[in-house]
Design a protein around this motif. Sequence first.
Motif, short mmCIF file in Angstrom:
data_model
loop_
_atom_site.label_atom_id
_atom_site.label_comp_id
_atom_site.label_asym_id
_atom_site.label_seq_id
_atom_site.Cartn_x
_atom_site.Cartn_y
_atom_site.Cartn_z
N UNK A 65 0.83 -1.20 0.00
CA UNK A 65 0.00 0.00 0.00
C UNK A 65 0.86 1.25 0.00
N UNK A 66 2.01 1.17 0.67
CA UNK A 66 2.93 2.30 0.67
C UNK A 66 3.48 2.60 -0.71
N UNK A 85 -0.74 4.59 7.97
CA UNK A 85 -0.01 3.69 7.07
C UNK A 85 1.49 3.78 7.33
N UNK A 86 1.99 4.98 7.58
CA UNK A 86 3.41 5.14 7.88
C UNK A 86 3.80 4.32 9.11
N UNK A 87 2.95 4.32 10.12
CA UNK A 87 3.23 3.57 11.34
C UNK A 87 3.22 2.07 11.06
N UNK A 88 2.27 1.60 10.25
CA UNK A 88 2.23 0.18 9.89
C UNK A 88 3.52 -0.24 9.21
N UNK A 89 3.99 0.60 8.29
CA UNK A 89 5.21 0.27 7.55
C UNK A 89 6.42 0.25 8.49
N UNK A 90 6.47 1.18 9.42
CA UNK A 90 7.55 1.19 10.40
C UNK A 90 7.60 -0.13 11.16
N UNK A 148 11.29 -6.90 10.18
CA UNK A 148 11.95 -7.53 9.03
C UNK A 148 10.95 -8.32 8.17
N UNK A 149 9.77 -7.74 7.98
CA UNK A 149 8.73 -8.37 7.16
C UNK A 149 8.72 -7.89 5.71
N UNK A 150 9.63 -6.99 5.39
CA UNK A 150 9.64 -6.37 4.06
C UNK A 150 10.82 -6.90 3.26
N UNK A 151 10.56 -7.37 2.04
CA UNK A 151 11.65 -7.88 1.19
C UNK A 151 12.59 -6.75 0.80
N UNK A 206 8.09 11.26 8.54
CA UNK A 206 9.39 11.19 9.21
C UNK A 206 9.44 10.11 10.28
N UNK A 207 8.28 9.62 10.68
CA UNK A 207 8.25 8.53 11.66
C UNK A 207 8.95 7.28 11.11
N UNK A 208 9.04 7.19 9.77
CA UNK A 208 9.72 6.05 9.17
C UNK A 208 11.18 5.96 9.60
#
Length: 412
Positions: free
Chosen positions: A14-15, A33-38, A44-47, A68-70
């Motif tokens: 989604x990001x 959404x930014x928080x979910x991605x963080x 370590x769920x992102x390829x 910027x929370x990322x």
Amino acid sequence: MAIVLDPQEPAINRGIKTVGIGKKGSKPLTPELALEIVEDLKADKVSAAAKGAFLAGLYAKGIEPQEEILGEAFAPGVFKDPVKLLHAIAPDAPEFVHWVCRQLVEGRTLDKQTAYDLGKFLFSEAPGDAARGWVASFLRVRYETADEYEGLWQAIDETLGDSFKTPVPKGEPVIQIAEPFDGVDHSYMITPLIGRHLQGLGYRVVHQVGRNSGPKMEMNLWGIAQALGQKAATSNEDLAAAKPIFGWFFHQSLMSQALDRWVDLRRQTIKRPFLSTLERFVNPLKADILIASAFHPPYGEKMMTIAERAGFKKIMIVRNGIEGTIAFPLLREVKLLLSVQQPDGRFQRQEKIIENISSVEVEEMVEKPKATDNAAFIEKYINTGSSGNQHFDLRVQMTCEGLNKTLLTHIK
């Protein structure tokens, strides 16, 4: 225009669909959404490829306060420094590739030699998928230049297997047809029948096909070919045999394992990268004639340039085709961008507009089309002269007539 996202998809997908659309379409992430991605980055769920594509899209768009929370997913001082960020996400990539990534961040374009050298890395088995995702995303967002396309194309051409580098067997002229590899998701394809028609005019037709890399995932030309019982060519020498009914299907996985590996990477990077254009100009048979389609109007001229540089001498790019294919629409004009090499080596371009007048009142919209149903229409059309589907039959008629006239008057 608001971006509609599926909440069931992974946050990183989604990001990417939010920040990696392009110059005009990218939007800022919502705080949620930014928080979910963080959280997914920390877990370590992102390829690696998805991580690179997402962060490149974010940098190309510009980081906004709520994004910027990322930075919490990285060591202090890393997130807003592209040099440190690249080394954090792609420590395994060569220094040359890091340099290229920095050039892209700074808004620079690549010359042909640099693009070729980059392509040698992109299509190798060397580690560095985060950098591959970064490059694919950045090139897509800011649009690739003709020199970048040519350099990358040259690198791709060198990955072809030996059996697809031999001279084409003698015979009729070869037409290469190249549809989008992700096919369609709300219409039926008529491409096999176009191949059959063109072969009846005294050509050998070759279709470029491969696994579906998305974003459309319903069906593509290879799925339909399989439903019709067709086999993939195993070498250029296949053209020494009698013509198959629809032409030959040259499958990406048999031609180039390096290209086929990118199908899996593209499913992670989500948005169509440079390869969705370039893969259709792979020309193992050194065919003189190309018929392809443009995804969007601005790509038409660019595709003409790529085709000319890829060695095609007679080029037809279909604009306004159904779902970005070469099939003509029934209720709007179709534009054919034509280019023919002259005796002095220069290319002469022109545009041909075909007005389509049909008896239907609306274009066909199919919900979740299936390759088996599409194949059944094709088989019935061959056996009886009609598929039983008015839109399908009219589209076959109009497309074949339009291509036929153009080949006779402008391309031949």
